[in-house]
Design a protein around this motif. Structure first.
Motif, PDB file in Angstrom:
ATOM      1  N   UNK A   7       0.834  -1.205   0.000  1.00  0.00           N
ATOM      2  CA  UNK A   7       0.000   0.000   0.000  1.00  0.00           C
ATOM      3  C   UNK A   7       0.866   1.251   0.000  1.00  0.00           C
ATOM      4  N   UNK A   8       1.869   1.276   0.867  1.00  0.00           N
ATOM      5  CA  UNK A   8       2.750   2.447   0.935  1.00  0.00           C
ATOM      6  C   UNK A   8       3.524   2.631  -0.363  1.00  0.00           C
ATOM      7  N   UNK A   9       3.971   1.517  -0.945  1.00  0.00           N
ATOM      8  CA  UNK A   9       4.728   1.587  -2.195  1.00  0.00           C
ATOM      9  C   UNK A   9       3.885   2.214  -3.306  1.00  0.00           C
ATOM     10  N   UNK A  10       2.670   1.713  -3.482  1.00  0.00           N
ATOM     11  CA  UNK A  10       1.836   2.231  -4.562  1.00  0.00           C
ATOM     12  C   UNK A  10       1.359   3.658  -4.291  1.00  0.00           C
ATOM     13  N   UNK A  28      -0.438   5.750 -15.301  1.00  0.00           N
ATOM     14  CA  UNK A  28      -0.993   6.454 -14.138  1.00  0.00           C
ATOM     15  C   UNK A  28      -2.328   5.850 -13.713  1.00  0.00           C
ATOM     16  N   UNK A  29      -3.160   5.537 -14.687  1.00  0.00           N
ATOM     17  CA  UNK A  29      -4.469   4.956 -14.377  1.00  0.00           C
ATOM     18  C   UNK A  29      -4.324   3.579 -13.737  1.00  0.00           C
ATOM     19  N   UNK A  30      -3.373   2.795 -14.212  1.00  0.00           N
ATOM     20  CA  UNK A  30      -3.144   1.467 -13.621  1.00  0.00           C
ATOM     21  C   UNK A  30      -2.687   1.600 -12.170  1.00  0.00           C
ATOM     22  N   UNK A  31      -1.823   2.555 -11.899  1.00  0.00           N
ATOM     23  CA  UNK A  31      -1.353   2.780 -10.522  1.00  0.00           C
ATOM     24  C   UNK A  31      -2.491   3.300  -9.656  1.00  0.00           C
ATOM     25  N   UNK A  32      -3.286   4.229 -10.179  1.00  0.00           N
ATOM     26  CA  UNK A  32      -4.446   4.746  -9.431  1.00  0.00           C
ATOM     27  C   UNK A  32      -5.407   3.610  -9.066  1.00  0.00           C
ATOM     28  N   UNK A  33      -5.657   2.724 -10.027  1.00  0.00           N
ATOM     29  CA  UNK A  33      -6.562   1.592  -9.786  1.00  0.00           C
ATOM     30  C   UNK A  33      -5.994   0.657  -8.716  1.00  0.00           C
ATOM     31  N   UNK A  34      -4.690   0.420  -8.756  1.00  0.00           N
ATOM     32  CA  UNK A  34      -4.046  -0.442  -7.754  1.00  0.00           C
ATOM     33  C   UNK A  34      -4.180   0.156  -6.361  1.00  0.00           C
TER      34      UNK A  34
END
Length: 92
Positions: A7-10, A28-34
């Motif tokens: 969680x902290x990493x993402x 960016x969208x993939x990271x936001x979704x994660x």
């Protein structure tokens, strides 16, 4: 997300990527979704999206994200054995 480090990493990665114009919108969208869902499928998708970035850019982003994590005092405190004791107060 089950692992607080994930969680902290993402969250750190999201913060770094939002400050860089070099990261494409799909990444960016993939990271936001994660960050939003924490679902293993979304975490994997975000990691794979990062893998498509230019190697130098990816290294720079990961270095910055890890710096954020390494200097996050609350994360360090939460990892200490005494942090699990609810009667203890954080010193910070």
């Amino acid at each position: 997300m089950n692992d607080p480090a994930d969680a902290r990493f993402f969250h750190a990665l999201k913060q770094i990527c939002s400050q860089s114009d070099d990261v494409d919108q799909s990444c960016r969208e993939a990271i936001d979704r994660a960050v939003e869902t924490g679902h293993p499928r979304d975490l994997l998708s975000a990691r794979q999206s990062m893998d498509t970035l230019d190697a130098a850019l990816k290294d720079r982003l990961l270095r910055q994200a890890h710096l954020i994590m390494a200097t996050d005092i609350s994360a360090i405190w939460d990892a200490l054995p005494m942090a699990a004791d609810p009667s203890k107060q954080r010193p910070n």
